[in-house]
Design an enzyme around this catalytic site. Structure first.
Site, PDB file in Angstrom:
ATOM      1  N   LYS A 262       4.868  -5.084  51.206  1.00  0.00           N
ATOM      2  CA  LYS A 262       4.832  -3.966  50.256  1.00  0.00           C
ATOM      3  C   LYS A 262       4.003  -4.385  49.045  1.00  0.00           C
ATOM      4  CE  LYS A 262       7.814  -1.367  47.046  1.00  0.00           C
ATOM      5  NZ  LYS A 262       9.203  -1.015  46.653  1.00  0.00           N
ATOM      6  N   ASP A 267       5.393   0.009  39.970  1.00  0.00           N
ATOM      7  CA  ASP A 267       6.286   1.064  40.427  1.00  0.00           C
ATOM      8  C   ASP A 267       6.970   1.705  39.225  1.00  0.00           C
ATOM      9  OD1 ASP A 267       7.980   2.768  41.699  1.00  0.00           O
ATOM     10  OD2 ASP A 267       9.280   1.216  42.558  1.00  0.00           O
ATOM     11  N   LYS A 274      11.420   5.975  36.511  1.00  0.00           N
ATOM     12  CA  LYS A 274      12.468   4.988  36.275  1.00  0.00           C
ATOM     13  C   LYS A 274      12.864   4.986  34.801  1.00  0.00           C
ATOM     14  CE  LYS A 274      11.282   1.557  39.825  1.00  0.00           C
ATOM     15  NZ  LYS A 274      12.547   1.646  40.565  1.00  0.00           N
ATOM     16  N   ASP A 285       6.308  -5.511  42.036  1.00  0.00           N
ATOM     17  CA  ASP A 285       6.625  -4.750  43.250  1.00  0.00           C
ATOM     18  C   ASP A 285       5.578  -4.960  44.359  1.00  0.00           C
ATOM     19  OD1 ASP A 285       8.654  -3.228  44.344  1.00  0.00           O
ATOM     20  OD2 ASP A 285       7.772  -1.306  43.785  1.00  0.00           O
ATOM     21  N   ASP A 344      10.624   7.663  43.810  1.00  0.00           N
ATOM     22  CA  ASP A 344      10.851   6.239  43.552  1.00  0.00           C
ATOM     23  C   ASP A 344      11.195   5.480  44.838  1.00  0.00           C
ATOM     24  OD1 ASP A 344      11.000   3.955  42.066  1.00  0.00           O
ATOM     25  OD2 ASP A 344      12.957   4.387  41.170  1.00  0.00           O
ATOM     26  N   GLU A 346       9.340   4.786  47.268  1.00  0.00           N
ATOM     27  CA  GLU A 346       7.950   4.815  47.724  1.00  0.00           C
ATOM     28  C   GLU A 346       7.630   3.677  48.690  1.00  0.00           C
ATOM     29  OE1 GLU A 346       8.922   3.291  45.115  1.00  0.00           O
ATOM     30  OE2 GLU A 346       7.868   1.383  45.268  1.00  0.00           O
ATOM     31  N   ARG A 348       9.208   2.462  51.254  1.00  0.00           N
ATOM     32  CA  ARG A 348       9.392   2.818  52.666  1.00  0.00           C
ATOM     33  C   ARG A 348       8.279   3.729  53.164  1.00  0.00           C
ATOM     34  NH1 ARG A 348      15.262   5.091  51.327  1.00  0.00           N
ATOM     35  NH2 ARG A 348      15.054   3.364  49.860  1.00  0.00           N
TER      36      ARG A 348
END
Ligand code: BES
Ligand code: ZN
Ligand code: MN
Length: 494
Positions: A262, A267, A274, A285, A344, A346, A348
């Site tokens: 990933k 993020d 967030k 991230d 959020d 994201e 996956r």
């Protein structure tokens, strides 16, 4: 830094600092006269074998070392490996502060708190390189380096030298891989975009003949139908990049191991923004992505006889006029449609495309690495990575690699029934379940939907990828140690 083995007696080796481990209720295992000095000082209470306590003997007689650093490990029976590593790092920090340029550790007569001499060499090398690491690219006036260490010597038995040299080489290569991860992951997102990661993968291809890098940009992703990658990236001014670094260390006919990372360079949560607390940590991230690229680098350094396809799914998750919005429906590369309930979630989405994509290489195993869920921290805390697998043999190998590398990981249950919670009234799946209980497991079963039959494992490293405080605050490079151990063993098994 130079790391070497020597089969000469430790007393005879010239060094600024000889580091000797001490255990409570045990006499140190060094040659007679030095042992006598240490025992006397222990009795006088001048030195301590308590865990992480350090004491010095300056200008010791009967040896060529300028000073001896005694490093306490407490009681052998109650010492955990992680405590041993922490104590080792403390001792090394002290040794380095005394302006030593050379250090010596003996493996022939002293016994360290690790399972084997190979593991001892590996852990000591990693502890040194970890403690030496600095990230000061953005300090205009960096603090002066008290550290002047240039070489580290291990004294070993002559007959073991040949056997231990490969262990040292592996540890040194791994430490270079860990530095690669840290250097990229510690960069803030205005200096590390998806294009930055893509460039460093292209550079790996230039540096190593065995590595071929391909970078897919928006037009290629559109053509392929990578709806997950495009959706996550569309709110950002930074273009998403889908990076493939192919390491060929064996014949083309050998099925590769696929590694998927990933790579969200920031993020923000997107439209499902967030909260501000600790949001700056979301520059990390992308740790999964650079970790899988580092695995390729280390494999290339060691010329491991296997094939690896490393895929870094890179994008920046931002709110904006063009960002995906809650309720939007995307079509992933697999054809599965997903209603994005929470922007959020994201990771996956980009991983679903990457997992589908890597099937074309017919890999013998797929391992993905991702800072995927806050729930992972709730479940296992900050010291142990969680992993999920659909394959017993793969899971066993990974647990074994975690034990051997001391890069702790714990297998979590892949509860397939939880996929039922990803119901959407409008698409095949929603990207989140209506509740957050077992969120790390939920995310794992969502990913599994895109894997099909291949043996697969998913590492959620949200807790372990970076240290949140302390002198070593920043990226850890984990679980690269575990992965390299796994890849090394996979390359030996024919
Ligand atoms: N990158 C985060 C996960 C994360 C959170 C990593 C904290 C490290 C520390 C991920 O993209 C995310 O936002 N996950 C959400 C998922 C939720 C919306 C289902 C989470 O865990 O809250
Ligand atoms: Zn994320
Ligand atoms: Mn997120």
């Amino acid at each position: 830094m130079k790391y070497t083995l020597s089969s000469l007696a430790p007393e005879s080796l010239k060094t600024d600092c000889w580091i000797i481990p001490l255990f409570q209720d045990e006499t140190p295992k060094v040659s007679g006269k030095i042992e006598q000095i240490i025992s006397e000082q222990l009795k006088l209470g001048n030195i301590s074998a308590d865990l992480a306590q350090t004491s010095w003997v300056f200008n010791p007689p009967h040896c060529s070392a300028k000073r001896i650093l005694l490093l306490g490990f407490g009681k052998r029976g109650s010492l955990t490996s992680l405590q041993a590593i922490a104590a080792l790092r403390t001792g090394i920090r002290e040794a380095l502060a005394k302006k030593s340029t050379t250090a010596l550790l003996a493996l022939n007569s002293t016994s360290w708190p690790f399972a084997s001499k190979a593991q001892t060499i590996e852990q000591i090398t990693l502890a040194f390189s970890h403690t030496l690491y600095r990230f000061s690219a953005f300090k205009t006036d960096p603090p002066p380096r008290v550290i002047s260490l240039k070489s580290l010597q291990f004294s070993v038995d002559k007959k073991e030298e040949k056997e231990l040299k490969p262990a040292l080489d592996r540890a040194v290569a791994l430490s270079q891989g860990l530095d690669f991860v840290k250097d990229l992951a510690n960069l803030p997102s205005n200096h590390c975009t998806p294009s930055t990661i893509a460039k460093s993968a292209v550079d790996l291809g230039k540096e190593y003949k065995s590595v071929k890098t391909t970078v897919l940009s928006i037009p290629e992703m559109k053509k392929l139908g990578m709806g997950g990658m495009l959706a996550v990236g569309q709110g950002s001014r930074q273009e998403p990049k889908f990076v493939i670094a192919h390491y060929e260390g064996a014949a083309k006919s050998h099925a590769p191991v696929a590694l998927v990372g990933k790579g969200i360079t920031f993020d923000s949560g997107g439209i499902s923004l967030k909260p501000p607390t600790s949001m700056e940590e979301m520059k990390f991230d992308m740790c999964g992505a650079v970790t899988v690229l580092a695995a390729v680098k280390v494999a290339a350094l060691l010329k491991l006889p296997l094939n690896i396809v490393a895929i870094a799914a890179c994008a920046e998750n931002m709110p904006g006029g063009n960002a995906i919005k809650p309720g939007d429906i995307i079509t992933t590369l697999s054809g599965t449609t997903v209603e994005v309930i929470n922007t959020d979630a994201e990771g996956r989405l980009v991983l679903s495309d990457a997992l589908t994509y890597c099937a074309r290489y017919k890999p013998k195993a797929i391992i993905d690495v991702a800072t995927l869920t806050g729930s992972m921290l709730m479940a296992l805390g900050l010291e142990t990575s969680g992993f999920f697998s659909n394959d017993e043999d793969l899971a066993k190998s990974l647990t074994h690699s975690a034990d051997q590398s001391l890069d702790e990981a714990w297998r979590m249950p892949l509860l397939e029934g939880y996929l039922a919670d990803f119901k959407s009234g409008f698409a095949d799946l929603a990207n989140v379940a209506p509740h957050r209980w077992g969120g790390a497991i939920q995310a794992a079963v969502f990913l599994e939907h895109f894997v099909k039959e291949t043996p697969w494992a998913h590492f959620d490293i949200a807790g372990t990828a970076w240290l949140r405080s302390g002198p070593e605050k920043g990226a850890t490079g984990r679980p690269l140690g575990l992965l390299m151990h796994y890849l090394y063993e996979a390359s030996q098994a024919k």
